[in-house]
Design a protein around this motif. Structure first.
Motif, PDB file in Angstrom:
ATOM      1  N   GLY A   1       0.851  -1.139  -0.015  1.00 41.80           N
ATOM      2  CA  GLY A   1      -0.081   0.022  -0.010  1.00 41.80           C
ATOM      3  C   GLY A   1       0.929   1.253  -0.116  1.00 41.80           C
ATOM      4  O   GLY A   1       0.285   2.265  -0.203  1.00 41.80           O
ATOM      5  N   LEU A   2       2.036   1.218   0.231  1.00 39.04           N
ATOM      6  CA  LEU A   2       2.968   2.323   0.336  1.00 39.04           C
ATOM      7  C   LEU A   2       4.318   2.136  -0.261  1.00 39.04           C
ATOM      8  O   LEU A   2       5.058   0.861   0.039  1.00 39.04           O
ATOM      9  N   ILE A   3       4.574   3.002  -0.976  1.00 41.16           N
ATOM     10  CA  ILE A   3       5.947   2.575  -2.085  1.00 41.16           C
ATOM     11  C   ILE A   3       6.884   3.776  -1.570  1.00 41.16           C
ATOM     12  O   ILE A   3       6.486   4.972  -1.659  1.00 41.16           O
ATOM     13  N   TYR A   4       8.017   3.247  -1.365  1.00 43.59           N
ATOM     14  CA  TYR A   4       9.434   4.081  -1.124  1.00 43.59           C
ATOM     15  C   TYR A   4      10.007   4.651  -2.478  1.00 43.59           C
ATOM     16  O   TYR A   4      10.919   3.805  -2.986  1.00 43.59           O
ATOM     17  N   VAL A   5       9.873   5.887  -2.657  1.00 51.26           N
ATOM     18  CA  VAL A   5      10.376   6.272  -3.925  1.00 51.26           C
ATOM     19  C   VAL A   5      11.887   7.063  -3.537  1.00 51.26           C
ATOM     20  O   VAL A   5      12.179   7.951  -2.917  1.00 51.26           O
ATOM     21  N   VAL A   6      13.066   6.449  -4.249  1.00 53.79           N
ATOM     22  CA  VAL A   6      14.319   6.690  -3.919  1.00 53.79           C
ATOM     23  C   VAL A   6      14.705   7.987  -4.702  1.00 53.79           C
ATOM     24  O   VAL A   6      14.581   7.822  -6.084  1.00 53.79           O
ATOM     25  N   SER A   7      14.787   9.200  -3.969  1.00 53.89           N
ATOM     26  CA  SER A   7      14.873  10.526  -4.826  1.00 53.89           C
ATOM     27  C   SER A   7      16.223  10.740  -5.500  1.00 53.89           C
ATOM     28  O   SER A   7      16.140  11.605  -6.320  1.00 53.89           O
ATOM     29  N   SER A   8      17.169  10.003  -5.149  1.00 61.65           N
ATOM     30  CA  SER A   8      18.380  10.159  -6.192  1.00 61.65           C
ATOM     31  C   SER A   8      19.210   8.841  -6.119  1.00 61.65           C
ATOM     32  O   SER A   8      18.933   7.872  -5.326  1.00 61.65           O
ATOM     33  N   THR A   9      20.190   8.789  -7.164  1.00 64.04           N
ATOM     34  CA  THR A   9      20.874   7.504  -7.275  1.00 64.04           C
ATOM     35  C   THR A   9      22.074   7.568  -6.361  1.00 64.04           C
ATOM     36  O   THR A   9      22.387   8.458  -5.533  1.00 64.04           O
ATOM     37  N   GLY A  10      22.342   6.232  -5.940  1.00 61.22           N
ATOM     38  CA  GLY A  10      23.612   6.161  -4.932  1.00 61.22           C
ATOM     39  C   GLY A  10      23.035   5.946  -3.458  1.00 61.22           C
ATOM     40  O   GLY A  10      21.563   5.454  -3.235  1.00 61.22           O
ATOM     41  N   VAL A  11      23.735   6.695  -2.704  1.00 64.00           N
ATOM     42  CA  VAL A  11      23.548   6.279  -1.169  1.00 64.00           C
ATOM     43  C   VAL A  11      22.767   7.522  -0.643  1.00 64.00           C
ATOM     44  O   VAL A  11      22.648   8.541  -0.989  1.00 64.00           O
ATOM     45  N   THR A  12      22.278   7.364   0.682  1.00 64.14           N
ATOM     46  CA  THR A  12      21.450   8.454   1.363  1.00 64.14           C
ATOM     47  C   THR A  12      22.490   9.307   1.896  1.00 64.14           C
ATOM     48  O   THR A  12      23.852   9.189   1.636  1.00 64.14           O
ATOM     49  N   GLY A  13      22.058  10.684   2.066  1.00 59.73           N
ATOM     50  CA  GLY A  13      22.831  11.629   2.537  1.00 59.73           C
ATOM     51  C   GLY A  13      22.396  13.118   2.191  1.00 59.73           C
ATOM     52  O   GLY A  13      21.531  13.309   1.631  1.00 59.73           O
ATOM     53  N   MET A  14      23.061  13.998   2.961  1.00 57.45           N
ATOM     54  CA  MET A  14      22.621  15.351   2.703  1.00 57.45           C
ATOM     55  C   MET A  14      23.011  15.999   1.295  1.00 57.45           C
ATOM     56  O   MET A  14      24.239  16.118   1.176  1.00 57.45           O
ATOM     57  N   ARG A  15      22.187  16.619   0.748  1.00 58.86           N
ATOM     58  CA  ARG A  15      22.522  17.138  -0.660  1.00 58.86           C
ATOM     59  C   ARG A  15      22.174  18.562  -0.775  1.00 58.86           C
ATOM     60  O   ARG A  15      21.118  18.937  -0.160  1.00 58.86           O
ATOM     61  N   ASP A  16      22.813  19.430  -1.669  1.00 56.36           N
ATOM     62  CA  ASP A  16      22.277  20.887  -1.745  1.00 56.36           C
ATOM     63  C   ASP A  16      21.140  20.929  -2.714  1.00 56.36           C
ATOM     64  O   ASP A  16      20.228  21.567  -2.403  1.00 56.36           O
ATOM     65  N   GLU A  17      20.804  20.042  -3.548  1.00 50.03           N
ATOM     66  CA  GLU A  17      19.851  20.310  -4.499  1.00 50.03           C
ATOM     67  C   GLU A  17      19.170  18.900  -4.604  1.00 50.03           C
ATOM     68  O   GLU A  17      19.667  17.815  -4.538  1.00 50.03           O
ATOM     69  N   ILE A  18      17.693  19.007  -4.791  1.00 47.31           N
ATOM     70  CA  ILE A  18      16.989  17.906  -5.345  1.00 47.31           C
ATOM     71  C   ILE A  18      16.839  17.730  -6.639  1.00 47.31           C
ATOM     72  O   ILE A  18      16.396  18.844  -7.364  1.00 47.31           O
ATOM     73  N   ASN A  19      16.875  16.621  -7.127  1.00 44.73           N
ATOM     74  CA  ASN A  19      16.798  16.313  -8.640  1.00 44.73           C
ATOM     75  C   ASN A  19      15.183  16.624  -9.032  1.00 44.73           C
ATOM     76  O   ASN A  19      14.191  15.966  -8.826  1.00 44.73           O
ATOM     77  N   ASN A  20      15.173  17.536  -9.762  1.00 47.69           N
ATOM     78  CA  ASN A  20      13.889  18.146 -10.188  1.00 47.69           C
ATOM     79  C   ASN A  20      12.935  17.062 -11.099  1.00 47.69           C
ATOM     80  O   ASN A  20      11.870  16.964 -11.400  1.00 47.69           O
ATOM     81  N   ARG A  21      13.780  16.080 -11.768  1.00 44.51           N
ATOM     82  CA  ARG A  21      13.377  15.282 -12.770  1.00 44.51           C
ATOM     83  C   ARG A  21      12.354  14.337 -11.818  1.00 44.51           C
ATOM     84  O   ARG A  21      11.622  13.388 -12.538  1.00 44.51           O
ATOM     85  N   MET A  22      12.679  14.169 -10.677  1.00 48.61           N
ATOM     86  CA  MET A  22      11.828  13.071  -9.834  1.00 48.61           C
ATOM     87  C   MET A  22      10.596  13.612  -9.835  1.00 48.61           C
ATOM     88  O   MET A  22       9.753  12.707  -9.631  1.00 48.61           O
ATOM     89  N   GLU A  23      10.105  14.815  -9.787  1.00 47.82           N
ATOM     90  CA  GLU A  23       8.778  15.217 -10.141  1.00 47.82           C
ATOM     91  C   GLU A  23       7.909  14.523 -11.455  1.00 47.82           C
ATOM     92  O   GLU A  23       6.784  14.016 -11.090  1.00 47.82           O
ATOM     93  N   ASP A  24       8.806  14.433 -12.250  1.00 46.91           N
ATOM     94  CA  ASP A  24       8.224  13.488 -13.396  1.00 46.91           C
ATOM     95  C   ASP A  24       8.028  12.118 -13.232  1.00 46.91           C
ATOM     96  O   ASP A  24       7.048  11.444 -13.592  1.00 46.91           O
ATOM     97  N   PHE A  25       9.209  11.717 -12.592  1.00 47.33           N
ATOM     98  CA  PHE A  25       9.088  10.256 -12.215  1.00 47.33           C
ATOM     99  C   PHE A  25       7.872   9.864 -11.282  1.00 47.33           C
ATOM    100  O   PHE A  25       7.140   8.634 -11.740  1.00 47.33           O
ATOM    101  N   ILE A  26       7.823  10.748 -10.392  1.00 43.33           N
ATOM    102  CA  ILE A  26       6.632  10.394  -9.484  1.00 43.33           C
ATOM    103  C   ILE A  26       5.272  10.467 -10.102  1.00 43.33           C
ATOM    104  O   ILE A  26       4.441   9.631  -9.845  1.00 43.33           O
ATOM    105  N   ALA A  27       5.141  11.418 -11.053  1.00 50.47           N
ATOM    106  CA  ALA A  27       3.771  11.676 -11.889  1.00 50.47           C
ATOM    107  C   ALA A  27       3.643  10.292 -12.727  1.00 50.47           C
ATOM    108  O   ALA A  27       2.726   9.801 -12.819  1.00 50.47           O
TER     109      ALA A  27
END
Length: 267
Positions: free
Chosen positions: A169-195
């Motif tokens: 019932g709940l899906i975890y979308v990984v917002s960036s390639t690679g490992v977890t961690g703090m990043r300066d920017e979020i990949n805007n292409r993720m909005e299209d992927f979620i859509a």
């Protein structure tokens, strides 16, 4: 619908806040206090990581926290004891993040029975082979635990479809390639992927990996997701040399992000 999914689906604001902390870092006592503080400070769901010696999906901040916790003797039994102490005082559903080897070592059914008894309502196993997930899902269903499967933008379309189909019932979308961690920017292409994911399923979506700032949250909360996971930024708060100051930073950050998410109520 599990309590994890139902919690996110019943919110009166765009999406839920899901902080992550590593069990036993910087100490068992701090972990117990952190869980209670997060619950009191606006966390909708709380994700807690079981330290592991080979954390392939984790970035440097969480790797260091995991190493620190293991060096102090943190293990599943100690975490279960901690959870039993706090579970009746926490309203937010607790989700366990663990790698597959500790689950196999304990035995899938035994591991899941023990965490269910300790109040865990959801589980994330990033290295669980999809081909081996059916039995895990079967046991989770019997114990009212939600197995949360992960999808990434680099996953083949057929595999994404299989993950969406198997998801409870709940899906975890990984917002960036690679490992977890703090990043300066979020990949805007993720909005299209979620859509694109939204076109395939009506199941709930949580997003994580690399989200660490209020400005990231303000952007992502408009992407039609149901929950935002923030890990390294919360773990980093607790790394302060003064444990009390670390807990204060954790609380302040949780309140700040929660305020951002609740600034645009639904209805």
């Amino acid at each position: 619908m599990s309590i994890v999914s139902s919690t996110l689906s019943s919110l009166h604001y765009p999406c839920g806040l899901i902080p992550f902390i590593t069990a036993g870092s910087p100490s068992i006592n701090s972990t117990e206090k952190a869980l209670l503080l997060l619950d009191q400070s606006g966390a909708d769901i709380i994700e807690i990581g079981l330290p592991y010696s080979d954390p392939l999906a984790d970035g440097p901040v969480i790797q260091e926290a995991s190493s620190q916790a293991l060096s102090q003797g943190m293990n599943l039994d100690i975490l279960l004891d901690l959870l039993h102490r706090v579970k009746d005082n926490i309203q937010a559903p607790l989700v366990l993040f663990t790698y597959y080897n500790p689950v196999l070592s304990r035995g899938v059914a035994v591991f899941l029975q023990e965490i269910a008894a300790a109040g865990i309502k959801g589980i994330i196993i990033p290295d669980l082979p999809l081909e081996e997930s059916d039995y895990v899902i079967e046991v989770c269903n019997a114990l009212s635990i939600e197995l949360i499967l992960l999808v990434t933008p680099t996953s083949p379309s057929e595999r994404i479809d299989n993950i969406l189909d198997k998801s409870q019932g709940l899906i975890y979308v990984v917002s960036s390639t690679g490992v977890t961690g703090m990043r300066d920017e979020i990949n805007n292409r993720m909005e299209d992927f979620i859509a694109r994911i939204r076109l395939k399923t009506d199941k709930l979506i949580m997003i994580g990996f690399g989200i660490s700032k209020d400005e990231h949250v303000r952007k992502i909360m408009n992407w039609n997701v149901d929950g935002i996971v923030i890990g390294s930024a919360f773990v980093n708060c607790l790394s302060d040399p003064n444990p009390d100051e670390g807990l204060k930073k954790l609380q302040d950050f949780c309140l700040s992000v929660g305020k951002t998410l609740r600034s645009n109520p639904i209805g």
